[in-house]
Design a protein around this motif. Structure first.
Motif, PDB file in Angstrom:
ATOM      1  N   VAL A 145       0.860  -1.184   0.000  1.00  0.00           N
ATOM      2  CA  VAL A 145       0.000   0.000   0.000  1.00  0.00           C
ATOM      3  C   VAL A 145       0.895   1.234   0.000  1.00  0.00           C
ATOM      4  CG1 VAL A 145      -1.918  -1.122   1.207  1.00  0.00           C
ATOM      5  CG2 VAL A 145      -0.219   0.129   2.525  1.00  0.00           C
ATOM      6  N   SER A 146       0.367   2.326  -0.513  1.00  0.00           N
ATOM      7  CA  SER A 146       1.149   3.552  -0.621  1.00  0.00           C
ATOM      8  C   SER A 146       1.047   4.390   0.650  1.00  0.00           C
ATOM      9  CB  SER A 146       0.659   4.367  -1.816  1.00  0.00           C
ATOM     10  OG  SER A 146      -0.670   4.839  -1.561  1.00  0.00           O
ATOM     11  N   VAL A 147       1.929   5.361   0.741  1.00  0.00           N
ATOM     12  CA  VAL A 147       1.850   6.316   1.850  1.00  0.00           C
ATOM     13  C   VAL A 147       0.505   7.034   1.822  1.00  0.00           C
ATOM     14  CG1 VAL A 147       2.830   8.431   2.811  1.00  0.00           C
ATOM     15  CG2 VAL A 147       4.350   6.649   1.954  1.00  0.00           C
ATOM     16  N   ALA A 148       0.030   7.353   0.621  1.00  0.00           N
ATOM     17  CA  ALA A 148      -1.254   8.046   0.495  1.00  0.00           C
ATOM     18  C   ALA A 148      -2.389   7.196   1.047  1.00  0.00           C
ATOM     19  CB  ALA A 148      -1.518   8.401  -0.963  1.00  0.00           C
ATOM     20  N   GLN A 149      -2.380   5.898   0.738  1.00  0.00           N
ATOM     21  CA  GLN A 149      -3.429   5.016   1.253  1.00  0.00           C
ATOM     22  C   GLN A 149      -3.370   4.912   2.773  1.00  0.00           C
ATOM     23  OE1 GLN A 149      -2.211   1.805  -1.421  1.00  0.00           O
ATOM     24  NE2 GLN A 149      -4.338   1.593  -2.100  1.00  0.00           N
ATOM     25  N   GLU A 150      -2.159   4.819   3.327  1.00  0.00           N
ATOM     26  CA  GLU A 150      -1.999   4.720   4.777  1.00  0.00           C
ATOM     27  C   GLU A 150      -2.498   5.987   5.463  1.00  0.00           C
ATOM     28  OE1 GLU A 150      -0.354   5.251   8.669  1.00  0.00           O
ATOM     29  OE2 GLU A 150       0.311   6.399   6.911  1.00  0.00           O
ATOM     30  N   HIS A 151      -2.146   7.143   4.903  1.00  0.00           N
ATOM     31  CA  HIS A 151      -2.595   8.414   5.490  1.00  0.00           C
ATOM     32  C   HIS A 151      -4.107   8.562   5.384  1.00  0.00           C
ATOM     33  CE1 HIS A 151       1.468  10.786   5.467  1.00  0.00           C
ATOM     34  NE2 HIS A 151       1.536   9.620   6.072  1.00  0.00           N
ATOM     35  N   PHE A 152      -4.658   8.211   4.235  1.00  0.00           N
ATOM     36  CA  PHE A 152      -6.104   8.309   4.030  1.00  0.00           C
ATOM     37  C   PHE A 152      -6.845   7.483   5.077  1.00  0.00           C
ATOM     38  CE2 PHE A 152      -9.904   6.282   2.213  1.00  0.00           C
ATOM     39  CZ  PHE A 152     -10.676   7.394   1.907  1.00  0.00           C
ATOM     40  N   ALA A 153      -6.443   6.227   5.244  1.00  0.00           N
ATOM     41  CA  ALA A 153      -7.134   5.338   6.175  1.00  0.00           C
ATOM     42  C   ALA A 153      -6.975   5.822   7.617  1.00  0.00           C
ATOM     43  CB  ALA A 153      -6.585   3.919   6.033  1.00  0.00           C
ATOM     44  N   SER A 154      -5.772   6.203   8.000  1.00  0.00           N
ATOM     45  CA  SER A 154      -5.521   6.640   9.378  1.00  0.00           C
ATOM     46  C   SER A 154      -6.316   7.884   9.721  1.00  0.00           C
ATOM     47  CB  SER A 154      -4.022   6.892   9.582  1.00  0.00           C
ATOM     48  OG  SER A 154      -3.279   5.707   9.402  1.00  0.00           O
ATOM     49  N   HIS A 155      -6.347   8.853   8.814  1.00  0.00           N
ATOM     50  CA  HIS A 155      -7.071  10.094   9.090  1.00  0.00           C
ATOM     51  C   HIS A 155      -8.575   9.865   9.134  1.00  0.00           C
ATOM     52  CE1 HIS A 155      -3.733  12.841   9.268  1.00  0.00           C
ATOM     53  NE2 HIS A 155      -3.283  12.464   8.101  1.00  0.00           N
ATOM     54  N   LEU A 156      -9.087   8.995   8.269  1.00  0.00           N
ATOM     55  CA  LEU A 156     -10.522   8.728   8.284  1.00  0.00           C
ATOM     56  C   LEU A 156     -10.923   8.053   9.602  1.00  0.00           C
ATOM     57  CD1 LEU A 156     -12.707   7.559   5.352  1.00  0.00           C
ATOM     58  CD2 LEU A 156     -12.982   6.473   7.580  1.00  0.00           C
ATOM     59  N   ILE A 157     -10.164   7.054  10.014  1.00  0.00           N
ATOM     60  CA  ILE A 157     -10.480   6.359  11.268  1.00  0.00           C
ATOM     61  C   ILE A 157     -10.324   7.301  12.453  1.00  0.00           C
ATOM     62  CG2 ILE A 157      -9.685   4.540  12.837  1.00  0.00           C
ATOM     63  CD1 ILE A 157      -9.051   2.872  10.334  1.00  0.00           C
ATOM     64  N   ARG A 158      -9.278   8.119  12.442  1.00  0.00           N
ATOM     65  CA  ARG A 158      -9.076   9.068  13.533  1.00  0.00           C
ATOM     66  C   ARG A 158     -10.275  10.002  13.670  1.00  0.00           C
ATOM     67  NH1 ARG A 158      -7.316  14.271  14.326  1.00  0.00           N
ATOM     68  NH2 ARG A 158      -6.039  14.640  16.197  1.00  0.00           N
ATOM     69  N   GLY A 159     -10.762  10.511  12.537  1.00  0.00           N
ATOM     70  CA  GLY A 159     -11.908  11.417  12.582  1.00  0.00           C
ATOM     71  C   GLY A 159     -13.148  10.750  13.140  1.00  0.00           C
ATOM     72  N   ARG A 160     -13.396   9.501  12.735  1.00  0.00           N
ATOM     73  CA  ARG A 160     -14.571   8.794  13.248  1.00  0.00           C
ATOM     74  C   ARG A 160     -14.457   8.544  14.752  1.00  0.00           C
ATOM     75  NH1 ARG A 160     -18.478   6.616   9.901  1.00  0.00           N
ATOM     76  NH2 ARG A 160     -19.457   6.329  11.937  1.00  0.00           N
ATOM     77  N   LEU A 161     -13.278   8.167  15.207  1.00  0.00           N
ATOM     78  CA  LEU A 161     -13.114   7.882  16.631  1.00  0.00           C
ATOM     79  C   LEU A 161     -13.238   9.155  17.469  1.00  0.00           C
ATOM     80  CD1 LEU A 161     -10.248   5.231  16.612  1.00  0.00           C
ATOM     81  CD2 LEU A 161     -12.709   4.859  16.853  1.00  0.00           C
ATOM     82  N   LEU A 162     -12.711  10.262  16.972  1.00  0.00           N
ATOM     83  CA  LEU A 162     -12.869  11.516  17.702  1.00  0.00           C
ATOM     84  C   LEU A 162     -14.336  11.912  17.786  1.00  0.00           C
ATOM     85  CD1 LEU A 162      -9.832  13.624  16.424  1.00  0.00           C
ATOM     86  CD2 LEU A 162     -10.168  12.676  18.721  1.00  0.00           C
ATOM     87  N   GLY A 163     -15.090  11.601  16.726  1.00  0.00           N
ATOM     88  CA  GLY A 163     -16.529  11.863  16.765  1.00  0.00           C
ATOM     89  C   GLY A 163     -17.242  11.031  17.811  1.00  0.00           C
ATOM     90  N   LEU A 164     -16.744   9.817  18.048  1.00  0.00           N
ATOM     91  CA  LEU A 164     -17.336   8.951  19.060  1.00  0.00           C
ATOM     92  C   LEU A 164     -16.917   9.323  20.476  1.00  0.00           C
ATOM     93  CD1 LEU A 164     -16.833   5.479  17.324  1.00  0.00           C
ATOM     94  CD2 LEU A 164     -19.007   6.660  17.661  1.00  0.00           C
ATOM     95  N   ALA A 165     -15.800  10.050  20.587  1.00  0.00           N
ATOM     96  CA  ALA A 165     -15.279  10.362  21.923  1.00  0.00           C
ATOM     97  C   ALA A 165     -16.248  11.216  22.731  1.00  0.00           C
ATOM     98  CB  ALA A 165     -13.925  11.070  21.795  1.00  0.00           C
ATOM     99  N   GLY A 166     -16.980  12.101  22.053  1.00  0.00           N
ATOM    100  CA  GLY A 166     -17.979  12.917  22.747  1.00  0.00           C
ATOM    101  C   GLY A 166     -17.366  13.723  23.871  1.00  0.00           C
ATOM    102  N   ASP A 167     -17.849  13.465  25.086  1.00  0.00           N
ATOM    103  CA  ASP A 167     -17.372  14.231  26.238  1.00  0.00           C
ATOM    104  C   ASP A 167     -16.184  13.564  26.918  1.00  0.00           C
ATOM    105  OD1 ASP A 167     -18.513  12.045  27.472  1.00  0.00           O
ATOM    106  OD2 ASP A 167     -20.084  13.163  28.503  1.00  0.00           O
ATOM    107  N   TRP A 168     -15.616  12.540  26.300  1.00  0.00           N
ATOM    108  CA  TRP A 168     -14.452  11.845  26.856  1.00  0.00           C
ATOM    109  C   TRP A 168     -14.698  11.390  28.292  1.00  0.00           C
ATOM    110  CZ3 TRP A 168     -10.542  10.115  23.924  1.00  0.00           C
ATOM    111  CH2 TRP A 168     -10.248  10.768  22.727  1.00  0.00           C
TER     112      TRP A 168
END
Length: 288
Positions: A145-168
């Motif tokens: 996989v390319s660096v672009a694919q790795e960055h794309f996947a990591s950033h997408l998952i990070r954004g979803r998890l931060l959305g789930l964090a809510g009030d931490w």
């Protein structure tokens, strides 16, 4: 008499969060609990079977309402207790990989919607996202996989998890601060650790990547945290901030997350967390 269980045990067996189980009970009548003498809802193995059939149907593209209807009326034996129906997780994990490899954000988010609607956040992180990210790292290392694919996947998952964090975990009593050391830009592991910690009794203040030490020092006196977790993947960064870590460790409990030398970390008065994120969160569980 058929054995009964509390909702927490039902959640552990099926991987479906207690909140989602309650929603399925109220909206669709999927669960049929009895009441204990103390007023607690008690669920049966038949309830467990209906939950498992529901998650299996959802994994095949059936809507939650229709899946619950079919599961509520279907016969058959109850699946063995333990983890959720394996095909559910395997199918979704495979679809996630395919969507990420194609840079298909719509498809990847749809898979994550289905995943978080089928199993608990805890289960999704442990059994889908962490294994996926480990595999992604291996594939990047061997050039498949390319660096672009790795960055794309990591950033997408990070954004979803931060959305789930809510009030931490703002309603929890035990306080913690999570931050990456200055110069460390990779905070996805720390995001996952923080989410798992909130489900084990911690209130998390998340400061994220590349946190200046002066900024890190600001919230600590006001919060009086029981724990500060510092993250880095670079041993050289840790060494360059060793003295600051040691000073912080004289004020509060400090844990360091990353592939570092345990003895070197111990010289600062801090503790090194185990590499396994899920196990590290479990060991940091706040005692009831």
């Amino acid at each position: 008499m058929e054995p009964r269980m509390r909702i927490g045990e039902l959640s552990r067996r099926t991987g479906v969060s207690p909140e989602l189980l309650r929603a399925w009970e109220q909206r669709y009548g999927l669960l049929r609990p009895e009441r204990s003498q103390g007023g607690f809802r008690l669920y049966s193995e038949a309830d467990e079977g209906r939950v498992r059939r529901t998650t299996a149907l959802i994994s095949r593209g059936v809507s939650a309402a229709e899946a619950a209807r079919q599961a509520a009326t279907a016969g058959g034996s109850t699946p063995a207790p333990g983890r959720p129906d394996r095909p559910v997780v395997e199918v979704l994990a495979g679809e996630l990989t395919q969507s990420m490899d194609r840079f298909d954000a719509v498809g990847a988010n749809a898979v994550l919607d289905q995943l978080f609607g089928t199993v608990s956040v805890d289960y999704a992180i442990r059994h889908v996202l962490i294994p996926y990210l480990h595999e992604l790292g291996d594939r990047w290392a061997d050039g498949t996989v390319s660096v672009a694919q790795e960055h794309f996947a990591s950033h997408l998952i990070r954004g979803r998890l931060l959305g789930l964090a809510g009030d931490w975990g703002a309603r929890n009593q035990a306080t913690s601060v999570l931050a990456c050391l200055p110069g460390e830009t990779h905070d996805l592991g720390l995001v996952m650790l923080g989410l798992l910690m909130t489900r084990r009794g911690w209130r998390v203040t998340f400061l994220g990547a590349d946190t200046p030490l002066d900024r890190l020092a600001e919230p600590v006196p006001g919060l009086h945290p029981s724990l500060v977790v510092l993250g880095t993947y670079d041993a050289r960064l840790f060494r360059s901030h060793r003295d600051a870590v040691a000073r912080l460790a004289t004020e509060t409990r400090v844990a360091v997350a990353g592939p570092l030398d345990e003895r070197e970390v111990a010289t600062t008065g801090a503790e090194l967390l185990i590499d396994d994120i899920a196990e590290a969160a479990e060991r940091l569980r706040v005692d009831d």
